[in-house]
Design an enzyme around this catalytic site. Sequence first.
Site, short mmCIF file in Angstrom:
data_model
loop_
_atom_site.label_atom_id
_atom_site.label_comp_id
_atom_site.label_asym_id
_atom_site.label_seq_id
_atom_site.Cartn_x
_atom_site.Cartn_y
_atom_site.Cartn_z
N HIS A 1 28.46 33.89 28.51
CA HIS A 1 28.95 34.40 29.79
C HIS A 1 28.82 33.39 30.93
O HIS A 1 29.61 33.41 31.89
CB HIS A 1 28.18 35.68 30.16
CG HIS A 1 28.92 36.60 31.06
ND1 HIS A 1 28.83 37.96 30.99
CD2 HIS A 1 29.81 36.36 32.07
CE1 HIS A 1 29.60 38.50 31.93
NE2 HIS A 1 30.20 37.55 32.59
N GLN B 1 36.77 31.00 30.12
CA GLN B 1 37.15 32.01 31.12
C GLN B 1 36.52 31.64 32.46
O GLN B 1 35.31 31.41 32.54
CB GLN B 1 36.67 33.38 30.65
CG GLN B 1 37.16 34.51 31.53
CD GLN B 1 36.66 35.89 31.07
OE1 GLN B 1 35.96 36.56 31.80
NE2 GLN B 1 37.04 36.30 29.88
N SER C 1 32.26 30.88 29.33
CA SER C 1 32.76 31.33 30.63
C SER C 1 31.92 30.68 31.73
O SER C 1 30.71 30.51 31.57
CB SER C 1 32.65 32.86 30.73
OG SER C 1 33.20 33.30 31.95
N TYR D 1 28.44 44.23 31.72
CA TYR D 1 29.25 45.25 32.40
C TYR D 1 28.85 46.67 31.95
O TYR D 1 29.36 47.65 32.50
CB TYR D 1 30.75 45.09 32.11
CG TYR D 1 31.36 43.74 32.38
CD1 TYR D 1 30.79 42.84 33.27
CD2 TYR D 1 32.54 43.35 31.75
CE1 TYR D 1 31.35 41.59 33.50
CE2 TYR D 1 33.11 42.10 31.98
CZ TYR D 1 32.50 41.23 32.85
OH TYR D 1 33.06 40.00 33.08
N LEU E 1 43.51 38.78 40.96
CA LEU E 1 43.98 39.46 42.18
C LEU E 1 43.03 39.20 43.34
O LEU E 1 43.10 39.86 44.38
CB LEU E 1 44.11 40.97 41.91
CG LEU E 1 45.04 41.34 40.75
CD1 LEU E 1 45.02 42.84 40.49
CD2 LEU E 1 46.47 40.87 41.04
N1 LIG Z 1 33.50 35.99 33.08
C1 LIG Z 1 33.07 36.42 34.25
O1 LIG Z 1 32.04 35.97 34.77
C2 LIG Z 1 33.85 37.47 34.98
C3 LIG Z 1 33.55 37.75 36.33
C4 LIG Z 1 34.29 38.72 37.00
C5 LIG Z 1 35.33 39.38 36.34
N2 LIG Z 1 35.60 39.09 35.04
C6 LIG Z 1 36.68 39.82 34.31
O2 LIG Z 1 37.86 39.79 35.06
C7 LIG Z 1 38.35 41.12 35.29
C8 LIG Z 1 39.03 41.22 36.63
O3 LIG Z 1 38.29 40.64 37.65
P1 LIG Z 1 37.86 41.37 39.02
O4 LIG Z 1 37.70 42.79 38.81
O5 LIG Z 1 36.74 40.57 39.57
O6 LIG Z 1 39.06 41.07 40.01
P2 LIG Z 1 40.64 41.39 40.18
O7 LIG Z 1 41.24 41.86 38.92
O8 LIG Z 1 41.16 40.19 40.85
O9 LIG Z 1 40.63 42.55 41.28
C9 LIG Z 1 40.34 43.89 41.04
C10 LIG Z 1 40.56 44.63 42.34
O10 LIG Z 1 41.96 44.63 42.64
C11 LIG Z 1 42.40 45.98 42.84
N3 LIG Z 1 43.74 46.09 42.27
C12 LIG Z 1 44.06 46.00 40.96
N4 LIG Z 1 45.39 46.09 40.79
C13 LIG Z 1 45.92 46.27 42.03
C14 LIG Z 1 47.24 46.44 42.51
N5 LIG Z 1 48.29 46.41 41.69
N6 LIG Z 1 47.42 46.61 43.84
C15 LIG Z 1 46.37 46.62 44.68
N7 LIG Z 1 45.09 46.45 44.29
C16 LIG Z 1 44.87 46.28 42.97
C17 LIG Z 1 41.40 46.84 42.12
O11 LIG Z 1 41.31 48.10 42.74
P3 LIG Z 1 41.63 49.46 41.91
O12 LIG Z 1 40.64 49.50 40.77
O13 LIG Z 1 41.37 50.52 42.93
O14 LIG Z 1 43.04 49.38 41.45
C18 LIG Z 1 40.10 46.06 42.32
O15 LIG Z 1 39.55 46.34 43.59
C19 LIG Z 1 37.10 42.00 35.16
O16 LIG Z 1 37.44 43.31 34.76
C20 LIG Z 1 36.31 41.28 34.09
O17 LIG Z 1 36.78 41.68 32.80
C21 LIG Z 1 34.89 38.14 34.35
#
Ligand SMILES: NC(=O)c1ccc[n+]([C@@H]2O[C@H](COP(=O)([O-])OP(=O)(O)OC[C@H]3O[C@@H](n4cnc5c(N)ncnc54)[C@H](OP(=O)(O)O)[C@@H]3O)[C@@H](O)[C@H]2O)c1
Length: 246
Positions: A67, A132, A98, A11, A161
């Site tokens: 990862h 994860q 993960s 990241y 989300l």
């Molecule tokens: N281990 C892995 O391979 C892996 C892969 C992917 C992600 N991750 C981890 O998981 C975390 C989250 O995953 P993600 O970013 O993929 O998906 P997520 O948290 O499901 O979705 C993030 C999205 O939702 C929006 N959002 C957040 N809160 C909101 C709310 N209250 N109302 C409306 N929209 C909202 C955000 O927009 P805004 O920013 O504009 O609010 C962004 O577009 C990452 O930061 C990372 O740490 C891990």
Amino acid sequence: MPQQIDSAAVYNNEAQCAAAITASRLPREEIFFTSKVRNISYEGAKEQVAATLAATQLDYIDQMLLHCPYGGSENRKRAWKALVEAVEEGKVRSIGVSNYGVAHLDELEKHIAELEAERGGEGKGGILSVGQWEIHCWCQRNDIVEWCRKRGVAVEAYSPLVRAQRFGDATVQRIAARHGKTEAQVLIRWSLQKGFVPLPKSTAVARLKENADVFGWELSADEVEELGTSEYAPVCWDPTTAGLDE
Ligand SMILES: NC(=O)c1ccc[n+]([C@@H]2O[C@H](COP(=O)([O-])OP(=O)(O)OC[C@H]3O[C@@H](n4cnc5c(N)ncnc54)[C@H](OP(=O)(O)O)[C@@H]3O)[C@@H](O)[C@H]2O)c1
């Protein structure tokens, strides 16, 4: 309650996370900092631990994950061994994986037993504390969750989300309206009540606050059941389905 920060080398945000930790002035023990190994090999994991410590200037990393399973069986075993050594050296407190599928998890269990035998006994193979995965109402991964439950492995749910792709869903909207909550809060609450550690991301302060404001009320058991679908619709990458030789 410690503040969990989910970072990863891939990241490119470890240093920024560390700067935020410093700026927060929270005591170190109130921070739970996670990072992840990008290159799944012995050298890759060794170098990653050193690089993460250097980038963050932390004395130790609370949690380090492999990862993804990509790299082949021998590299997965050796990367895990490097993390076990990092725990023994006090550089990392807990380790996990993960995006491992059940086949990768079964293999890891075998690797842990082999490492125990090779390295001199119980505990020397390391302890799988956490995993994860992308988990939400449209990607429940019941097989992986059951595997973890049986072994007491904590399950972190990323993309809880659904990357904002399912807002407007009629069931989520109806349940959110019933409770006077937002759809995001309902999805996070579902994840919590399923026993996961949800990792919602937002770049907006107001949404960060909204996403953290999910306590003091509950979904009913029927609502939790109704929200969970039988769809298998990941929105991120999906290495869980990779073959053991990939
Ligand atoms: N281990 C892995 O391979 C892996 C892969 C992917 C992600 N991750 C981890 O998981 C975390 C989250 O995953 P993600 O970013 O993929 O998906 P997520 O948290 O499901 O979705 C993030 C999205 O939702 C929006 N959002 C957040 N809160 C909101 C709310 N209250 N109302 C409306 N929209 C909202 C955000 O927009 P805004 O920013 O504009 O609010 C962004 O577009 C990452 O930061 C990372 O740490 C891990």
